[in-house]
Design a protein around this motif. Structure first.
Motif, PDB file in Angstrom:
ATOM      1  N   ASP A 184       0.850  -1.313  -0.092  1.00 59.73           N
ATOM      2  CA  ASP A 184       0.013   0.071  -0.141  1.00 59.73           C
ATOM      3  C   ASP A 184       0.947   1.135  -0.116  1.00 59.73           C
ATOM      4  N   ASP A 185       1.998   1.326   0.387  1.00 60.70           N
ATOM      5  CA  ASP A 185       2.836   2.177   0.525  1.00 60.70           C
ATOM      6  C   ASP A 185       3.713   2.646  -0.363  1.00 60.70           C
ATOM      7  N   ASN A 186       3.881   1.827  -1.499  1.00 59.02           N
ATOM      8  CA  ASN A 186       4.590   1.904  -2.642  1.00 59.02           C
ATOM      9  C   ASN A 186       4.078   3.110  -3.434  1.00 59.02           C
ATOM     10  N   PRO A 187       4.898   4.016  -3.967  1.00 61.23           N
ATOM     11  CA  PRO A 187       4.434   5.258  -4.725  1.00 61.23           C
ATOM     12  C   PRO A 187       3.643   4.734  -5.995  1.00 61.23           C
ATOM     13  N   VAL A 188       2.599   5.575  -6.434  1.00 59.52           N
ATOM     14  CA  VAL A 188       2.003   5.147  -7.486  1.00 59.52           C
ATOM     15  C   VAL A 188       1.901   6.396  -8.306  1.00 59.52           C
ATOM     16  N   PRO A 189       1.796   6.402  -9.744  1.00 59.36           N
ATOM     17  CA  PRO A 189       1.847   7.599 -10.633  1.00 59.36           C
ATOM     18  C   PRO A 189       0.690   8.445 -10.359  1.00 59.36           C
ATOM     19  N   SER A 190      -0.517   7.955 -10.104  1.00 60.81           N
ATOM     20  CA  SER A 190      -1.510   8.748  -9.860  1.00 60.81           C
ATOM     21  C   SER A 190      -1.601  10.009  -8.880  1.00 60.81           C
ATOM     22  N   LYS A 191      -0.877   9.732  -8.055  1.00 58.15           N
ATOM     23  CA  LYS A 191      -0.505  10.730  -6.698  1.00 58.15           C
ATOM     24  C   LYS A 191       0.704  11.356  -7.173  1.00 58.15           C
ATOM     25  N   LYS A 192       1.855  10.705  -7.579  1.00 59.98           N
ATOM     26  CA  LYS A 192       2.988  11.298  -7.938  1.00 59.98           C
ATOM     27  C   LYS A 192       2.806  12.451  -9.097  1.00 59.98           C
ATOM     28  N   PHE A 193       2.144  12.203  -9.882  1.00 60.13           N
ATOM     29  CA  PHE A 193       2.067  13.040 -11.062  1.00 60.13           C
ATOM     30  C   PHE A 193       0.454  13.765 -11.164  1.00 60.13           C
ATOM     31  N   GLN A 194      -0.008  13.799 -10.039  1.00 61.83           N
ATOM     32  CA  GLN A 194      -1.583  13.950 -10.339  1.00 61.83           C
ATOM     33  C   GLN A 194      -1.894  15.281 -10.899  1.00 61.83           C
ATOM     34  N   ASP A 195      -2.546  15.178 -11.941  1.00 65.58           N
ATOM     35  CA  ASP A 195      -2.802  16.606 -12.868  1.00 65.58           C
ATOM     36  C   ASP A 195      -4.387  16.921 -13.098  1.00 65.58           C
ATOM     37  N   GLY A 196      -5.148  15.964 -12.654  1.00 66.01           N
ATOM     38  CA  GLY A 196      -6.788  16.443 -12.737  1.00 66.01           C
ATOM     39  C   GLY A 196      -7.316  15.995 -13.991  1.00 66.01           C
ATOM     40  N   VAL A 197      -6.309  15.514 -15.135  1.00 66.72           N
ATOM     41  CA  VAL A 197      -6.697  15.378 -16.285  1.00 66.72           C
ATOM     42  C   VAL A 197      -6.425  13.624 -16.817  1.00 66.72           C
ATOM     43  N   ASP A 198      -5.200  13.384 -16.730  1.00 65.13           N
ATOM     44  CA  ASP A 198      -4.940  11.816 -16.990  1.00 65.13           C
ATOM     45  C   ASP A 198      -4.518  11.173 -15.547  1.00 65.13           C
ATOM     46  N   TYR A 199      -3.836  11.673 -14.791  1.00 64.25           N
ATOM     47  CA  TYR A 199      -3.166  11.113 -13.657  1.00 64.25           C
ATOM     48  C   TYR A 199      -4.350  11.627 -12.470  1.00 64.25           C
ATOM     49  N   VAL A 200      -5.378  10.474 -12.136  1.00 64.51           N
ATOM     50  CA  VAL A 200      -6.179  10.840 -11.131  1.00 64.51           C
ATOM     51  C   VAL A 200      -6.333   9.594 -10.362  1.00 64.51           C
ATOM     52  N   PRO A 201      -6.045   9.565  -8.968  1.00 61.53           N
ATOM     53  CA  PRO A 201      -6.161   8.513  -7.902  1.00 61.53           C
ATOM     54  C   PRO A 201      -7.876   8.245  -8.128  1.00 61.53           C
ATOM     55  N   THR A 202      -8.081   6.920  -7.962  1.00 61.15           N
ATOM     56  CA  THR A 202      -9.489   6.619  -8.442  1.00 61.15           C
ATOM     57  C   THR A 202      -9.880   5.289  -7.457  1.00 61.15           C
ATOM     58  N   LYS A 203     -10.850   5.307  -6.878  1.00 57.47           N
ATOM     59  CA  LYS A 203     -11.350   4.163  -6.143  1.00 57.47           C
ATOM     60  C   LYS A 203     -11.392   2.924  -6.952  1.00 57.47           C
ATOM     61  N   ARG A 204     -11.087   1.876  -6.496  1.00 59.76           N
ATOM     62  CA  ARG A 204     -10.790   0.617  -7.148  1.00 59.76           C
ATOM     63  C   ARG A 204     -11.879   0.065  -7.864  1.00 59.76           C
ATOM     64  N   HIS A 205     -13.106   0.366  -7.290  1.00 63.51           N
ATOM     65  CA  HIS A 205     -14.281  -0.192  -7.785  1.00 63.51           C
ATOM     66  C   HIS A 205     -14.818   0.498  -9.132  1.00 63.51           C
ATOM     67  N   ILE A 206     -14.353   1.758  -9.040  1.00 67.60           N
ATOM     68  CA  ILE A 206     -14.667   2.697 -10.243  1.00 67.60           C
ATOM     69  C   ILE A 206     -13.611   2.507 -11.257  1.00 67.60           C
ATOM     70  N   LEU A 207     -12.139   2.089 -10.876  1.00 73.44           N
ATOM     71  CA  LEU A 207     -11.395   1.778 -12.023  1.00 73.44           C
ATOM     72  C   LEU A 207     -11.417   0.632 -12.440  1.00 73.44           C
ATOM     73  N   LEU A 208     -12.032  -0.439 -11.690  1.00 72.67           N
ATOM     74  CA  LEU A 208     -12.330  -1.807 -12.219  1.00 72.67           C
ATOM     75  C   LEU A 208     -13.418  -1.417 -13.502  1.00 72.67           C
ATOM     76  N   GLY A 209     -14.446  -0.756 -13.268  1.00 72.92           N
ATOM     77  CA  GLY A 209     -15.165  -0.547 -14.282  1.00 72.92           C
ATOM     78  C   GLY A 209     -14.784  -0.001 -15.532  1.00 72.92           C
ATOM     79  N   HIS A 210     -13.933   1.172 -15.262  1.00 76.10           N
ATOM     80  CA  HIS A 210     -13.080   1.773 -16.283  1.00 76.10           C
ATOM     81  C   HIS A 210     -12.210   0.615 -17.076  1.00 76.10           C
TER      82      HIS A 210
END
Length: 573
Positions: A34-60
């Motif tokens: 869980d504590d490993n860095p992820v791109p969605s938080k490291k490069f969060q820009d509100g366009v492409d890099y957006v941290p997302t709940k896992r059930h929503i991301l599974l849908g996408h």
């Protein structure tokens, strides 16, 4: 064979696999934390890099990788009988496809959200990475063009689906606004959006929307233009504006459809009327063609592009990768299983018997050679029969299946457009590791993508120009799957981890696809189709080159005593 038995074997098998092999891959082999860095938080820009709940991301993720693949592929694959298709769809996701999707997602996350081609530079070599990026661009060019064409054909075939599909766009934007701007519950509003979608599906039966022929411009060409304009805007909007909420609604649509079909199987328990195995007149040999015919639903190279393209940039925690990557592939296998049941058992219901199957599968020319319309008719016929046992009128059931197929084709279209934009930006990076010139601008780069796709479509005045290159797609897509597993194998070797989970499916996929590619090549030479001969030869050379370099890289890794330490996207810091 009773179809209920097949369904239960598949579903319970996937559940067991997720909780055993999937957990081992996640916790032991890749050691997700869980504590490993992820791109969605490291490069969060509100366009492409957006941290997302896992059930929503599974849908996408699921709606991106599904498209028409796990629907049409298995519907063609049963031409060799129900058993080969079922075994590949059952075992493929567990030991090949799930590993492929999961590994691509995790490795991309640990490399700053880079796409598969860009990651190859650091894992294998720079030159292999560049040539791989070009190969991927070619495949995505085909995907965007063909899916725009397919959706145009489907809208023309099923005008009753048009209203519901297009109304989903404002519904999804509204759901996204309520969830992200107003902080409302995502589950409640996505279900409300799904209900509205079904309301418009019923209205669409009474208000079909068909575009007429306009002089020399066919309805399909008009739809291609409209769809590519849509793909341009949809793939440049922030992901939470349209892409996420629409895919989340579509994932609910999937679950409802699968539940209805499953209940239909439980109630009716139709017998499989297809033969266990057959060699239909004109059909090629099962080996290796089955394994490039059924891709999505078992394993597909396009999935690695989705995992390392849009999905990884929304991964909220590294540990979500098992649920999204491995779980998403098993879910696709479950869908493919239901499609196999629909076209091998559903078509035989209400007294049709085995003739219901042989109406569609008497020969290769009546199946794969008959075009999309014939392939979808078998699916819609079988699925609507299953729905009828649940109390859904056959006409409504056919409409719902059409909406389902077109919806999933649409998610693949705009996600593939966005993924190709990412690849182009990486391909045109300068020394500063940022895109050079106009490729810095996502609007310009996306414009290049859609114009190139339109140009390919219009090689033929009827908008079906992409079909000239489509024969190479099946083998190329599965070759990409083998190469993605190869990259994962090199990664594990450099990390001094067991390589057999990726090596064994890699060997199998490369054998099948190289075999199929060589077989295709001889056919293109006989028919003197020199364009396809050239493309196939170039593809084979690239594949052999990458395989050689990959094994050299693995050999070097095993000679070194130190453990491979990956650099976490230094170029993007």
């Amino acid at each position: 064979m009773n179809s209920l038995v097949l369904m239960l074997i598949s579903f319970f098998g996937y559940i067991i696999a997720y909780n055993t092999y999937g957990k081992w891959l996640s916790r032991k082999l890749f050691q997700l934390k869980d504590d490993n860095p992820v791109p969605s938080k490291k490069f969060q820009d509100g366009v492409d890099y957006v941290p997302t709940k896992r059930h929503i991301l599974l849908g996408h993720h699921f709606t991106t990788i599904a498209g028409t693949g796990p629907i049409v592929g298995p519907a063609i694959g049963v031409i060799w009988g129900w058993l080969p298709a079922f075994l590949w769809v059952f075992l493929g996701p567990i030991f090949a496809g799930g590993v492929h999707d999961f590994a691509s997602l995790v490795i991309s996350s640990r490399h700053g959200g880079k796409t598969l081609g860009e990651m190859t530079k650091g894992i294998v070599s720079n030159r292999v990475g560049v040539i791989f990026l070009i190969l991927i661009q070619f495949l995505l060019w085909l995907v965007v063009a063909v899916f725009a064409m397919i959706m145009g054909i489907l809208f023309d075939m099923y005008p009753q689906s048009v209203l519901s599909i297009w109304m989903e766009v404002p519904i999804a934007i509204w759901v996204g606004y309520m969830v992200y701007k107003k902080g409302k519950k995502d589950t409640f509003y996505s279900i409300l959006g799904l209900i509205l979608l079904y309301v418009f599906a019923v209205i669409g039966i009474y208000l079909p929307m068909k575009i007429p022929q306009m002089g020399p411009v066919s309805p399909i060409v008009t739809w291609i233009v409209i769809l590519l304009v849509y793909a341009y805007f949809a793939s440049t909007f922030p992901v939470q504006t349209l892409l996420q909420p629409r895919d989340y609604i579509n994932s609910h649509e999937l679950l409802v459809l699968m539940a209805v079909l499953s209940i239909g199987v439980i109630i009716s328990r139709p017998q499989v009327v297809a033969p266990v195995y057959q060699h239909a007149p004109g059909a090629p040999n099962l080996w290796p063609v089955l394994f490039v015919t059924i891709a999505c639903g078992a394993i597909s190279g396009f999935h690695s592009l989705a995992s390392s393209g849009t999905t990884v940039k929304q991964l909220e925690r590294e540990t979500d990768a098992q649920f999204v990557g491995y779980g998403g592939m098993l879910l696709e296998g479950a869908l493919a299983t239901l499609i196999i049941i629909a076209v091998t058992a559903g078509v035989g219901m209400f007294g049709a018997g085995s003739s219901g199957y042989f109406n569609y599968y008497s020969s290769w020319s009546t199946t794969a050679g008959a075009g999309l319309a014939a392939q979808l008719k078998a699916i819609v016929d079988g699925a609507s029969n299953l729905m009828k046992t649940v109390g859904i009128p056959k006409e409504l059931g056919a409409t719902l299946m059409a909406i389902f197929v077109v919806s999933f084709a649409g998610t693949t279209l705009d996600s593939a457009t966005r993924i190709q934009r990412f690849g182009l930006e990486e391909l045109f990076r300068g020394k500063g590791k940022k895109p050079i010139g106009p490729f810095k601008n996502r609007y310009f780069t996306t414009f290049v993508v859609v114009i190139a796709a339109f140009g390919l479509c219009m090689v033929s005045p009827d908008g079906k120009g992409a079909l000239k290159l489509w024969p190479v797609f099946g083998a190329l897509n599965q070759l990409l799957a083998g190469l993605a597993l190869m990259i994962a194998t090199v990664y594990l070797a450099k990390k001094r981890k067991p390589i057999w989970p990726t090596l064994l499916p890699m060997i199998f996929m490369l054998l099948m696809t190289v075999w199929a590619t060589i077989s295709n090549l001889t056919g293109y030479i006989r028919s003197q189709n020199w364009l396809l001969v050239f493309i196939t030869l170039v593809t084979l050379i690239i594949a052999v080159w990458m395989i050689i370099e990959a094994f050299i890289s693995m050999a070097k890794a095993y000679k070194k005593k130190q453990v491979y330490q990956e650099e976490f996207a230094k170029s993007d810091e």
